[in-house]
Design a protein around this motif. Sequence first.
Motif, PDB file in Angstrom:
ATOM      1  N   TYR A  21       0.723  -1.289  -0.515  1.00 44.81           N
ATOM      2  CA  TYR A  21       0.327  -0.159   0.007  1.00 44.81           C
ATOM      3  C   TYR A  21       0.854   1.492  -0.108  1.00 44.81           C
ATOM      4  O   TYR A  21       1.431   1.516   0.909  1.00 44.81           O
ATOM      5  CB  TYR A  21      -0.793  -0.185   1.301  1.00 44.81           C
ATOM      6  CG  TYR A  21      -1.434   1.383   1.414  1.00 44.81           C
ATOM      7  CD1 TYR A  21      -2.996   1.170   0.695  1.00 44.81           C
ATOM      8  CD2 TYR A  21      -1.500   2.467   2.002  1.00 44.81           C
ATOM      9  CE1 TYR A  21      -3.671   2.431   0.746  1.00 44.81           C
ATOM     10  CE2 TYR A  21      -2.094   3.716   2.457  1.00 44.81           C
ATOM     11  CZ  TYR A  21      -3.306   3.247   1.301  1.00 44.81           C
ATOM     12  OH  TYR A  21      -4.116   4.569   1.333  1.00 44.81           O
ATOM     13  N   HIS A  27      -4.515  -3.471   4.670  1.00 38.59           N
ATOM     14  CA  HIS A  27      -5.136  -1.695   4.320  1.00 38.59           C
ATOM     15  C   HIS A  27      -6.534  -1.752   4.210  1.00 38.59           C
ATOM     16  O   HIS A  27      -7.257  -1.124   5.553  1.00 38.59           O
ATOM     17  CB  HIS A  27      -4.398  -1.433   3.414  1.00 38.59           C
ATOM     18  CG  HIS A  27      -5.078   0.288   3.746  1.00 38.59           C
ATOM     19  ND1 HIS A  27      -4.780   1.290   4.032  1.00 38.59           N
ATOM     20  CD2 HIS A  27      -5.581   0.920   2.405  1.00 38.59           C
ATOM     21  CE1 HIS A  27      -5.388   1.983   4.388  1.00 38.59           C
ATOM     22  NE2 HIS A  27      -5.576   1.833   2.463  1.00 38.59           N
ATOM     23  N   HIS A  66     -12.682   0.508  -0.943  1.00 38.71           N
ATOM     24  CA  HIS A  66     -12.046   1.301  -1.332  1.00 38.71           C
ATOM     25  C   HIS A  66     -11.377   1.621  -1.745  1.00 38.71           C
ATOM     26  O   HIS A  66     -11.160   2.682  -3.174  1.00 38.71           O
ATOM     27  CB  HIS A  66     -12.172   2.590  -0.040  1.00 38.71           C
ATOM     28  CG  HIS A  66     -10.693   2.121   0.356  1.00 38.71           C
ATOM     29  ND1 HIS A  66     -10.492   1.546   2.004  1.00 38.71           N
ATOM     30  CD2 HIS A  66      -9.566   3.205   0.225  1.00 38.71           C
ATOM     31  CE1 HIS A  66      -9.028   2.037   1.830  1.00 38.71           C
ATOM     32  NE2 HIS A  66      -8.512   2.597   1.555  1.00 38.71           N
ATOM     33  N   ASP A  67      -9.617   1.177  -2.135  1.00 40.59           N
ATOM     34  CA  ASP A  67      -9.262   0.820  -2.990  1.00 40.59           C
ATOM     35  C   ASP A  67      -8.786  -0.021  -3.910  1.00 40.59           C
ATOM     36  O   ASP A  67      -8.246  -0.339  -4.763  1.00 40.59           O
ATOM     37  CB  ASP A  67      -7.701   0.901  -2.296  1.00 40.59           C
ATOM     38  CG  ASP A  67      -7.333   2.408  -1.742  1.00 40.59           C
ATOM     39  OD1 ASP A  67      -7.843   3.571  -1.981  1.00 40.59           O
ATOM     40  OD2 ASP A  67      -6.227   2.477  -0.953  1.00 40.59           O
ATOM     41  N   ASP A  98      -9.380   5.681   6.123  1.00 37.17           N
ATOM     42  CA  ASP A  98      -7.997   4.802   5.604  1.00 37.17           C
ATOM     43  C   ASP A  98      -7.346   5.703   6.323  1.00 37.17           C
ATOM     44  O   ASP A  98      -6.258   4.661   5.963  1.00 37.17           O
ATOM     45  CB  ASP A  98      -8.588   5.406   3.869  1.00 37.17           C
ATOM     46  CG  ASP A  98      -7.672   5.879   2.535  1.00 37.17           C
ATOM     47  OD1 ASP A  98      -6.502   4.554   2.698  1.00 37.17           O
ATOM     48  OD2 ASP A  98      -8.303   6.407   2.198  1.00 37.17           O
TER      49      ASP A  98
HETATM   50 FE    FE Z   1      -6.612   4.291   1.134  1.00 37.01          FE
END
Ligand code: FE
Length: 188
Positions: free
Chosen positions: A19, A29, A53-54, A155
């Motif tokens: 990440y 993450h 989210h990623d 995050d």
């Molecule tokens: Fe993130």
Amino acid sequence: MNVRDEIRDIYANRATKKYGLSDVNQLQHALQSATLAEQQGEAPALIVAALVHDIGHMVHHLGEDPASAGIDDRHEELGAEWLDAHFGPEVAEPVRLHVPAKRYLCAVDREYFSLLSEDSVRSLALQGGPMSSDEVAAFEKHPYAEAAVRLRRFDEAAKDPSAITPQVDHFMRYVDLVLAPGSADRPA
Ligand code: FE
């Protein structure tokens, strides 16, 4: 493949990338983000949003750290487009807005900038820097702005190499809760 299996597959096979410059990989993450959302008592949709989210980083082929090569991968848009096909806006929109939420927080919260990691500061420049006051006002009108800001804080906190979290399967209960009624992704 239904979306549950796709999410499982992505995290089983495509989430070992680091990440950014942190000491956690994409899987850690994602799990840390979702765990923080769950611990804060967020709605299932935001827990799912935190988990995925990623996901835009894992559906492109720009290498491990495109920001260091001066490339903004627009992962928030790629991720939201992918999520739009399976979920409602309560999952896809906070994901789409999690990068604008960083630019927003940099403009309105002095302490927030000091929390950013080195690679987050570098990508901020590529993403347009802190929002102007007009951009702040426009962002605050978005119906999912607050959810996106909460997601952004999870995050930011989800980069701890020693954190212990549940595994992906634990979060599938929330995926099931937020899948649209009648969705082909919904288990029978
Ligand atoms: Fe993130």
